[in-house]
Design a protein around this motif. Sequence first.
Motif, PDB file in Angstrom:
ATOM      1  N   ASP A 145       0.804  -1.122   0.159  1.00  8.11           N
ATOM      2  CA  ASP A 145       0.017  -0.116  -0.113  1.00  8.11           C
ATOM      3  C   ASP A 145       0.933   1.497   0.074  1.00  8.11           C
ATOM      4  N   ILE A 146       1.851   1.201   0.966  1.00 10.13           N
ATOM      5  CA  ILE A 146       2.758   2.420   0.868  1.00 10.13           C
ATOM      6  C   ILE A 146       3.248   2.783  -0.510  1.00 10.13           C
ATOM      7  N   LEU A 147       4.003   1.382  -1.077  1.00  9.20           N
ATOM      8  CA  LEU A 147       4.611   1.624  -2.268  1.00  9.20           C
ATOM      9  C   LEU A 147       3.504   2.289  -3.456  1.00  9.20           C
ATOM     10  N   LEU A 148       2.332   1.830  -3.289  1.00  9.96           N
ATOM     11  CA  LEU A 148       1.412   2.198  -4.306  1.00  9.96           C
ATOM     12  C   LEU A 148       1.230   3.871  -4.370  1.00  9.96           C
ATOM     13  N   GLN A 149       1.034   4.100  -3.034  1.00  9.01           N
ATOM     14  CA  GLN A 149       0.720   5.582  -2.702  1.00  9.01           C
ATOM     15  C   GLN A 149       2.006   6.157  -3.105  1.00  9.01           C
TER      16      GLN A 149
ATOM     17  N   ALA B  81       4.333   5.796  -5.367  1.00  6.48           N
ATOM     18  CA  ALA B  81       4.275   5.708  -6.744  1.00  6.48           C
ATOM     19  C   ALA B  81       3.474   6.947  -7.368  1.00  6.48           C
ATOM     20  N   SER B  82       2.144   6.770  -6.806  1.00  7.92           N
ATOM     21  CA  SER B  82       1.102   7.973  -7.290  1.00  7.92           C
ATOM     22  C   SER B  82       1.815   9.259  -7.018  1.00  7.92           C
ATOM     23  N   TYR B  83       2.322   9.529  -6.001  1.00 11.51           N
ATOM     24  CA  TYR B  83       2.889  10.755  -5.438  1.00 11.51           C
ATOM     25  C   TYR B  83       4.014  11.241  -6.438  1.00 11.51           C
ATOM     26  N   ALA B  84       4.870  10.001  -6.497  1.00 13.35           N
ATOM     27  CA  ALA B  84       6.046  10.413  -7.479  1.00 13.35           C
ATOM     28  C   ALA B  84       5.472  10.529  -8.902  1.00 13.35           C
ATOM     29  N   GLU B  85       4.549  10.208  -9.286  1.00 12.85           N
ATOM     30  CA  GLU B  85       4.101  10.337 -10.550  1.00 12.85           C
ATOM     31  C   GLU B  85       3.502  11.848 -10.766  1.00 12.85           C
ATOM     32  N   GLU B  86       2.957  12.218  -9.704  1.00 17.36           N
ATOM     33  CA  GLU B  86       2.354  13.689  -9.382  1.00 17.36           C
ATOM     34  C   GLU B  86       3.699  14.522  -9.486  1.00 17.36           C
ATOM     35  N   GLY B  87       4.751  14.178  -8.812  1.00 17.20           N
ATOM     36  CA  GLY B  87       5.917  14.868  -8.692  1.00 17.20           C
ATOM     37  C   GLY B  87       6.580  15.114  -9.926  1.00 17.20           C
ATOM     38  N   GLN B  88       6.649  14.131 -10.986  1.00 17.18           N
ATOM     39  CA  GLN B  88       7.027  14.280 -12.371  1.00 17.18           C
ATOM     40  C   GLN B  88       6.357  15.386 -12.743  1.00 17.18           C
TER      41      GLN B  88
ATOM     42  N   LEU C 287       6.744  18.809  -4.630  1.00 12.61           N
ATOM     43  CA  LEU C 287       5.724  17.777  -3.933  1.00 12.61           C
ATOM     44  C   LEU C 287       5.483  18.544  -2.550  1.00 12.61           C
ATOM     45  N   VAL C 288       4.187  18.169  -1.970  1.00 11.02           N
ATOM     46  CA  VAL C 288       3.913  18.681  -0.551  1.00 11.02           C
ATOM     47  C   VAL C 288       4.544  17.631   0.292  1.00 11.02           C
ATOM     48  N   ASP C 289       4.882  18.288   1.609  1.00  8.81           N
ATOM     49  CA  ASP C 289       5.553  17.528   2.484  1.00  8.81           C
ATOM     50  C   ASP C 289       5.102  16.221   2.859  1.00  8.81           C
ATOM     51  N   GLN C 290       3.942  15.842   3.051  1.00  5.58           N
ATOM     52  CA  GLN C 290       3.109  14.713   3.262  1.00  5.58           C
ATOM     53  C   GLN C 290       3.752  13.767   1.907  1.00  5.58           C
ATOM     54  N   ALA C 291       3.653  14.109   0.860  1.00  3.37           N
ATOM     55  CA  ALA C 291       3.951  13.111  -0.386  1.00  3.37           C
ATOM     56  C   ALA C 291       5.484  12.775  -0.141  1.00  3.37           C
TER      57      ALA C 291
ATOM     58  N   GLY D  24      10.115   8.930   1.224  1.00  2.00           N
ATOM     59  CA  GLY D  24      11.093   8.474   2.026  1.00  2.00           C
ATOM     60  C   GLY D  24      10.771   7.348   2.724  1.00  2.00           C
ATOM     61  N   ILE D  25       9.511   7.301   3.348  1.00  2.00           N
ATOM     62  CA  ILE D  25       9.123   6.196   4.241  1.00  2.00           C
ATOM     63  C   ILE D  25       9.305   4.613   3.367  1.00  2.00           C
ATOM     64  N   GLN D  26       8.965   4.895   2.208  1.00  2.00           N
ATOM     65  CA  GLN D  26       8.955   3.600   1.600  1.00  2.00           C
ATOM     66  C   GLN D  26      10.486   2.919   1.474  1.00  2.00           C
ATOM     67  N   TYR D  27      11.395   3.768   1.204  1.00  2.89           N
ATOM     68  CA  TYR D  27      12.731   3.090   1.500  1.00  2.89           C
ATOM     69  C   TYR D  27      13.037   2.537   2.807  1.00  2.89           C
ATOM     70  N   ALA D  28      12.824   3.246   3.899  1.00  2.00           N
ATOM     71  CA  ALA D  28      12.936   2.878   5.185  1.00  2.00           C
ATOM     72  C   ALA D  28      12.259   1.353   5.422  1.00  2.00           C
ATOM     73  N   THR D  29      10.949   1.465   5.113  1.00  2.00           N
ATOM     74  CA  THR D  29      10.121   0.338   5.188  1.00  2.00           C
ATOM     75  C   THR D  29      10.679  -0.910   4.514  1.00  2.00           C
ATOM     76  N   ILE D  30      11.216  -0.409   3.214  1.00  2.00           N
ATOM     77  CA  ILE D  30      11.844  -1.913   2.580  1.00  2.00           C
ATOM     78  C   ILE D  30      12.848  -2.398   3.415  1.00  2.00           C
ATOM     79  N   VAL D  31      13.669  -1.265   3.764  1.00  2.00           N
ATOM     80  CA  VAL D  31      15.135  -1.676   4.793  1.00  2.00           C
ATOM     81  C   VAL D  31      14.698  -2.734   5.990  1.00  2.00           C
TER      82      VAL D  31
END
Lengths: 326, 306
Positions: free
Chosen positions: B243-247, B249-256, B262-266, B271-278
């Motif tokens: 779910d986090i990754l999907l979220q 990804a959609s923010y990243a697309e927006e960012g593009q 991007l807004v802070d939340q995005a 950032g959180i996705q990479y930390a969660t992966i680790v």
Amino acid sequence: MASKKKRDVQEARLGFRKSFKRYWDLYLLLLLPIIYFCVFKYKPMAALIIAFKDFNIKMGYFGSPWAKIFDFETATSKVNIFAHFIRFFQSAFFWQTLWNTVSLSILQLLFSFPIPILLALIMNEIKKVRLKKTLQMVTYVPHFISTVVLIAIVQAMVAPQTGIINRLAMALGGESIYYFSKPEWFKPLYIISGIWQNAGYSSIIYLATLTNIDPQLIEAAKIDGANRLKIIWHIMIPGILPTAITLLIINFGKVMNVGFEKVYLMQNSMNSKTSEVISTYIYKQFMDHNAFSYSTAVGLFNAVINIILLVAVNKISKKVSDTSLW
Amino acid sequence: MKSKEFVSASPKVRERGADRVFSICIVVISALIIVTVVYPLLYVLSSSFSSPGEIVRGNVFLLPKKFTLDSYKAIISNKRILTGYANTVFISVVGTAINLVMTTMLAYPLSMRRLAGRNVITIFVTFTMFFSAGMIPNYLLMKDLHLLNTYWVLMLPGAISVYNMLVMRNYFQTSIPGELIDAARIDGCGNIGTFFKIVLPLSKAIMAVMLIFYVAGHWNSYFDALLYVTDKAKHPLQLVLRDILLQAASYAEEGQSQGANLVDQALREVGIQYATIVVSSVPVMLLYPLMQKYFVKGVMIGAVKG
């Protein structure tokens, strides 16, 4: 083979009465696993009957009416227990999902099959122990990464603008590509990431085979003046071949079994033309349309093809290499 | 320098022209392979310690940029991730315990060559490896058993992996001397007593391998939870991560499309996705030393069929 036969004669199976007397506690132990298989594996097989019915939860598996097909000529519905199968065969998704499933797994087999062999040959040739150990340790790691994480990594690597692949491409004057939106890139990404994840793990068995090759054979070749490439070609590869062929044949029996987990994660509306396989199609029909009977029928079709393939491949394998699954 | 001289002085180790080139090629190829495997892992690790803004702008290449622990701090305050983590730990521990007990309960009796009915049971069990009822009948079964939306649905249906069971049975058959088992019986040990006194102490390697296989299986799977568990409070880590990754990804697309504004939340999500992966991958990696010790052995046992 011969020694195994001998042992079988020595340890002949006991008659039931004797066996019970001697192993009663083990039979008791077996009870729970057998119940488990009955409940979780065989009981749902009975529910497969809904593939031939118009299943309705309230009426249950056996109370639901048999499947009907709509006859356009008479404008009435007629009972035809294969109605759901016919619907699948006639839908546009049939050839698409079948082709995607088969082509994906065959391409994956062809491309990812030789890599672990090459990797094992390379590892086997490394003279420096530390380099060899490092290479082994490093290449085993990705196998233990989850599919979710794997796909996240792939996405990061091929991300437009920021991913290394696109940055390299742009540095070389190319364009940044959004790979996940391109149907033609779905299969390459699937296969390459599979190789990245599993090549190291799969090479273990080949490496073990290689270390079992008689060193005298190699010494003799050296004395005859063979260089290392020649030794690989004439000794190592023939030594590895029987294992390789066996594994190849076994894998061909799994062609219809494309893993749901990875495909589903890589899928999006833009690449579904090449990424929709039978298992993801079943899942969506079930989740989005509540098509109990229809998706069960599609699943049953897949399972039946799968087992036919497996039996056929096993027959061939028995003839060709004297190995079989059973 | 010194060692090099020594090498060239020794006639045994000196290589002829073609072989020398070959050796260099092998080292170069090995290095390339190592880089290819390590780079993506390193990138994720570095990103998890980088400021999300730098990731989105594409400034993270090899090492962390604008080092920060913010992403990890965000995880600690994220209730969904913590619950997911706890769920996964629980499922992995209890699930693996069930797996080991059940697999052994089947594999040990089937390893007795003289047991009547051994073949029938083996066929009965192995058949399920090649033919399964499929997604919908399984779903209906879980519904009938009232297992949907419970933790049990993530542990019971896969209680025994037939493949693992066959590997374990083969190990019992080939690595435990039959004479030992016979001797124990003559000494008056029951079959189960023999298992605990003789077989189990000799089966550390196979138990370790099974442990690795099952733990990794539980830890990494998401599909059963996707299908059977709709209650988000019971979702395992992998599903939360998805779910986090999907979220993200959609923010990243927006960012593009918005030129990385991007807004802070995005940004935080990225950032959180990479930390969660680790964080989600570390525990399985901790099995690695154990794996190193028993792994090759385990894979080889699996390869030998009997």
